[in-house]
Design a protein around this motif. Structure first.
Motif, PDB file in Angstrom:
ATOM      1  N   THR A  31       0.829  -1.202   0.000  1.00  0.00           N
ATOM      2  CA  THR A  31       0.000   0.000   0.000  1.00  0.00           C
ATOM      3  C   THR A  31       0.865   1.254   0.000  1.00  0.00           C
ATOM      4  N   CYS A  32       1.914   1.232   0.776  1.00  0.00           N
ATOM      5  CA  CYS A  32       2.827   2.376   0.847  1.00  0.00           C
ATOM      6  C   CYS A  32       3.380   2.709  -0.536  1.00  0.00           C
ATOM      7  N   LYS A  33       3.771   1.688  -1.259  1.00  0.00           N
ATOM      8  CA  LYS A  33       4.376   1.916  -2.571  1.00  0.00           C
ATOM      9  C   LYS A  33       3.339   2.417  -3.579  1.00  0.00           C
ATOM     10  N   VAL A  34       2.132   1.846  -3.534  1.00  0.00           N
ATOM     11  CA  VAL A  34       1.076   2.297  -4.443  1.00  0.00           C
ATOM     12  C   VAL A  34       0.659   3.725  -4.094  1.00  0.00           C
ATOM     13  N   TRP A  35       0.468   4.003  -2.820  1.00  0.00           N
ATOM     14  CA  TRP A  35       0.052   5.341  -2.378  1.00  0.00           C
ATOM     15  C   TRP A  35       1.081   6.382  -2.792  1.00  0.00           C
ATOM     16  N   GLY A  36       2.361   6.085  -2.594  1.00  0.00           N
ATOM     17  CA  GLY A  36       3.406   7.034  -2.963  1.00  0.00           C
ATOM     18  C   GLY A  36       3.507   7.227  -4.466  1.00  0.00           C
ATOM     19  N   PHE A  37       3.381   6.140  -5.202  1.00  0.00           N
ATOM     20  CA  PHE A  37       3.430   6.230  -6.670  1.00  0.00           C
ATOM     21  C   PHE A  37       2.302   7.109  -7.185  1.00  0.00           C
ATOM     22  N   LEU A  38       1.080   6.870  -6.719  1.00  0.00           N
ATOM     23  CA  LEU A  38      -0.063   7.665  -7.169  1.00  0.00           C
ATOM     24  C   LEU A  38       0.076   9.125  -6.735  1.00  0.00           C
ATOM     25  N   LYS A  39       0.683   9.345  -5.592  1.00  0.00           N
ATOM     26  CA  LYS A  39       0.883  10.706  -5.092  1.00  0.00           C
ATOM     27  C   LYS A  39       1.705  11.540  -6.066  1.00  0.00           C
ATOM     28  N   TYR A  40       2.679  10.916  -6.689  1.00  0.00           N
ATOM     29  CA  TYR A  40       3.575  11.652  -7.577  1.00  0.00           C
ATOM     30  C   TYR A  40       3.254  11.475  -9.066  1.00  0.00           C
ATOM     31  N   TYR A  41       2.470  10.445  -9.410  1.00  0.00           N
ATOM     32  CA  TYR A  41       2.243  10.122 -10.823  1.00  0.00           C
ATOM     33  C   TYR A  41       0.823  10.346 -11.316  1.00  0.00           C
ATOM     34  N   HIS A  42      -0.183  10.091 -10.473  1.00  0.00           N
ATOM     35  CA  HIS A  42      -1.560  10.171 -10.941  1.00  0.00           C
ATOM     36  C   HIS A  42      -1.946  11.636 -11.159  1.00  0.00           C
ATOM     37  N   PRO A  43      -2.486  11.980 -12.327  1.00  0.00           N
ATOM     38  CA  PRO A  43      -2.811  13.377 -12.623  1.00  0.00           C
ATOM     39  C   PRO A  43      -3.713  14.042 -11.585  1.00  0.00           C
ATOM     40  N   GLU A  44      -4.705  13.313 -11.071  1.00  0.00           N
ATOM     41  CA  GLU A  44      -5.613  13.904 -10.097  1.00  0.00           C
ATOM     42  C   GLU A  44      -4.931  14.141  -8.754  1.00  0.00           C
ATOM     43  N   VAL A  45      -4.092  13.188  -8.356  1.00  0.00           N
ATOM     44  CA  VAL A  45      -3.446  13.270  -7.040  1.00  0.00           C
ATOM     45  C   VAL A  45      -2.258  14.227  -7.084  1.00  0.00           C
ATOM     46  N   ALA A  46      -1.351  14.010  -8.035  1.00  0.00           N
ATOM     47  CA  ALA A  46      -0.165  14.869  -8.148  1.00  0.00           C
ATOM     48  C   ALA A  46      -0.560  16.303  -8.479  1.00  0.00           C
ATOM     49  N   GLY A  47      -1.698  16.461  -9.142  1.00  0.00           N
ATOM     50  CA  GLY A  47      -2.180  17.795  -9.472  1.00  0.00           C
ATOM     51  C   GLY A  47      -2.854  18.499  -8.309  1.00  0.00           C
ATOM     52  N   GLY A  48      -2.930  17.835  -7.152  1.00  0.00           N
ATOM     53  CA  GLY A  48      -3.473  18.461  -5.952  1.00  0.00           C
ATOM     54  C   GLY A  48      -4.983  18.562  -5.903  1.00  0.00           C
ATOM     55  N   LYS A  49      -5.680  17.710  -6.675  1.00  0.00           N
ATOM     56  CA  LYS A  49      -7.138  17.817  -6.751  1.00  0.00           C
ATOM     57  C   LYS A  49      -7.856  16.982  -5.683  1.00  0.00           C
ATOM     58  N   VAL A  50      -7.107  16.141  -4.975  1.00  0.00           N
ATOM     59  CA  VAL A  50      -7.724  15.330  -3.920  1.00  0.00           C
ATOM     60  C   VAL A  50      -6.873  15.426  -2.652  1.00  0.00           C
ATOM     61  N   ASN A  51      -7.528  15.201  -1.522  1.00  0.00           N
ATOM     62  CA  ASN A  51      -6.795  15.154  -0.253  1.00  0.00           C
ATOM     63  C   ASN A  51      -6.279  13.729  -0.082  1.00  0.00           C
ATOM     64  N   LYS A 422       9.458  15.668 -14.023  1.00  0.00           N
ATOM     65  CA  LYS A 422       8.443  15.165 -14.933  1.00  0.00           C
ATOM     66  C   LYS A 422       8.389  13.636 -14.965  1.00  0.00           C
ATOM     67  N   TYR A 423       9.308  13.017 -14.225  1.00  0.00           N
ATOM     68  CA  TYR A 423       9.336  11.549 -14.170  1.00  0.00           C
ATOM     69  C   TYR A 423       9.863  11.174 -12.779  1.00  0.00           C
ATOM     70  N   PRO A 424       9.028  11.314 -11.738  1.00  0.00           N
ATOM     71  CA  PRO A 424       9.478  11.159 -10.354  1.00  0.00           C
ATOM     72  C   PRO A 424      10.261   9.871 -10.104  1.00  0.00           C
ATOM     73  N   GLY A 425      11.341  10.016  -9.389  1.00  0.00           N
ATOM     74  CA  GLY A 425      12.212   8.880  -9.089  1.00  0.00           C
ATOM     75  C   GLY A 425      13.422   8.832 -10.002  1.00  0.00           C
ATOM     76  N   ARG A 426      13.317   9.484 -11.149  1.00  0.00           N
ATOM     77  CA  ARG A 426      14.438   9.519 -12.081  1.00  0.00           C
ATOM     78  C   ARG A 426      15.274  10.783 -11.824  1.00  0.00           C
ATOM     79  N   TYR A 427      16.575  10.606 -11.958  1.00  0.00           N
ATOM     80  CA  TYR A 427      17.506  11.729 -11.809  1.00  0.00           C
ATOM     81  C   TYR A 427      18.154  12.018 -13.148  1.00  0.00           C
ATOM     82  N   GLN A 428      18.529  13.268 -13.344  1.00  0.00           N
ATOM     83  CA  GLN A 428      19.197  13.651 -14.575  1.00  0.00           C
ATOM     84  C   GLN A 428      20.544  14.297 -14.257  1.00  0.00           C
TER      85      GLN A 428
END
Length: 548
Positions: A31-51, A422-428
């Motif tokens: 759950t931790c991994k899914v929650w964190g992934f969606l926090k940074y990747y899902h357009p609705e969540v990462a865009g700040g549209k949900v609590n 633009k690609y969380p978790g990746r470094y440049q």
């Protein structure tokens, strides 16, 4: 026929009832991994549209009730569906000038054994159609953009503790540049920490579990003081001096409380072998999982402070002198009393910023000198045959002024890796820093830099800068192995920090955990400390005279 049907029913019921149950730790890890992934990747969540924090707290009871992986996976699938459809977009093009550093990046957990194929596909689809941040990474990166200040949460509540852990763990998962050089996998650290967080009987126990988790970063920037609990520094008493661990003994190198030290006959070079019946080696290991350090030399440096503080005012200390052991009960006091001489005006003679030593050798104390002092330093030392830059301390951002003096031309001394938002978790990879300029009047003498485990972050970075001069020799021992900007985060009950930027030599050589490797290795000895010698400086002066 009836017997056959009955047999089939029995076999089917056995299959149903024998479906493997999953543990709470397995469910919460996933759950931790899914929650964190969606926090940074899902357009609705990462865009700040949900609590997103509240949604986790609402889902945790359902997750706790799930008995099988099928039930658990369905909860996560439905949760994603509730967020609404993710718009499929054209393949996201990576700009040509972006060169990834991917030693940290791994989303293979999408295929977790607990996940249905349908859930795994949903996660992959979100990755491919992820939220595109419009922010640019800044050097002064604030980790709190990605983890809120959870001051208002009640950490006597299990759900709040889990939320706090998830927030911190995912911040490191996606935005710590040196995750790939940790001693153990960050996933395993999560699994090990979860039972202590979920079952913590008090806030103090919860904070202690998180403090132990921060130690797993193996990052010397990490400091995690805990406030207002039984593991707080408040209310502790201190030995009136500090020192250095050599050969599993603690040797006093600096007096902090004059009167108390005098009363206990504590001097520079005093050797401590036990405290309250425990050997220095035992005390070192007792603190092993409470301190984050990039390497062993920095761990041994950081562990001195907790060894020399105690809840009691009366502490039994065993000393070694002239081959004999003697135990004395000493009075240890609170911080301000034990550091009284630091607050007495004029008690400590100001340290010299720079000076001329014998044989026309210059000496610069990099922990004291400031940019405004550099012109005077150059004027006084420009005609010397060598300058020793003592960086067994923390410099005051003087790298540019001094490197301009040392270098005959402009040179690059480091490159960076930074988060690709633009690609969380990746470094440049990004262009690093340069120093020096076309300067025919640059310093022509030998340049010697003194380093040890006290040389951390800016010290190491500055040493890399000075190495470009071409006539630079590093003398001393392994440094703290922590290079990059420090990001501070405050939470209710404790403060922590971590390194947010990767630093490498221009040829790609790593510095984290390794430090700056000396050209000539020399370490202080117990005998040398007792005789009042600076063996590292002495070795530098010998090198200047002999070239060896």
């Amino acid at each position: 026929m009836q017997k056959i049907i009955l047999l089939i029913i029995i076999l089917l019921s056995q299959v149903v009832f024998s479906a493997p149950k999953i543990t709470e730790t397995e469910k919460l890890t996933a759950t931790c991994k899914v929650w964190g992934f969606l926090k940074y990747y899902h357009p609705e969540v990462a865009g700040g549209k949900v609590n997103w924090d509240n949604q986790l707290l609402e889902k945790l009871p359902k997750i706790e009730k799930a008995q099988t992986k099928e039930e658990f996976s369905l909860i996560l699938e439905n949760w994603i569906d509730e967020l609404g459809p993710v718009q499929e977009i054209a393949p996201i093009a990576i700009p040509k000038d972006v060169k990834f550093f991917d030693k940290n990046f791994d989303l293979s957990w999408f295929n977790n054994k607990l996940f249905s194929k349908k859930l795994s596909k949903k996660l992959k689809f979100i990755e491919e159609n992820r939220f595109q941040s419009t922010e640019e990474f800044e050097y002064g990166f604030d980790g709190l953009k990605f983890v809120k200040n959870y001051f208002d949460l009640d950490y006597t509540n299990k759900g709040s503790r889990i939320l706090m852990l998830f927030g911190y763990w995912n911040l490191i998962e996606y935005y710590f540049p040196y995750k790939y050089v940790m001693d153990q996998k960050w996933d395993l650290s999560l699994e090990q920490t979860l039972p202590f967080v979920t079952n913590a009987p008090s806030e103090g126990d919860f904070y202690l579990a998180l403090k132990k988790l921060t130690s797993k970063l193996n990052d010397s920037h990490v400091e995690t003081p805990i406030y207002g609990t039984k593991v707080s520094w408040k209310g502790l008493n201190y030995f009136p001096a500090t020192g250095k661990i050599i050969d599993e003994k603690l040797v006093i190198t600096e007096i902090l409380g004059d009167s108390l030290a005098e009363a206990g006959n504590i001097k520079i070079g005093t050797v401590i072998t036990k405290i309250n019946g425990k050997t220095i080696k035992e005390l070192i290991e007792q603190n092993r999982d409470l301190i984050s350090a990039s390497n062993e030399v920095k761990f041994l440096d950081k562990v001195v402070n907790p060894i020399l503080r105690n809840e009691s005012e009366n502490v039994a200390v065993e000393f070694l002198k002239d081959g004999k052991y003697e135990t004395k009960t000493m009075f240890w006091s609170d911080y301000h009393d034990s550091h009284r001489n630091e607050f007495k005006k004029g008690a400590i003679k100001p340290k010299e910023k720079f000076k001329l030593l014998d044989s026309n050798i210059g000496y610069v104390n990099m922990g004291v000198i400031k940019p405004k002092n550099i012109p005077d330093m150059i004027d006084a030392l420009k005609s010397t045959k060598a300058i020793v830059f003592d960086m067994r301390n923390y410099p005051n951002d003087t790298w540019k002024e001094i490197s301009d003096f040392l270098n005959a031309e402009e040179k690059k001394f480091c490159d960076y890796t930074e988060p690709y938002l633009k690609y969380p978790g990746r470094y440049q990879w990004v262009e690093g820093r340069k120093c020096g300029f076309e300067n025919k009047d640059n310093y022509k003498g030998k340049v010697v830099v003194l380093l040890n485990e006290k040389s951390l972050s800016q010290s190491e970075w500055t040493a890399m800068c000075f190495q470009t001069a071409g006539n630079t020799t590093i003398i001393g021992s392994q440094t703290a192995g922590t290079d990059g900007n420090a990001i501070d985060i405050d939470f209710k009950g404790f403060h922590t920090r971590y390194t947010g930027l990767g630093v490498y030599y221009p040829d790609g050589r790593e510095t984290q955990r390794i430090g700056i490797i000396p050209d000539i290795e020399i370490k202080p000895t117990i005998k040398g400390i007792q005789e009042g010698k600076d063996e590292v400086l002495d070795r530098a002066l010998l090198f200047i005279e002999t070239g060896k």
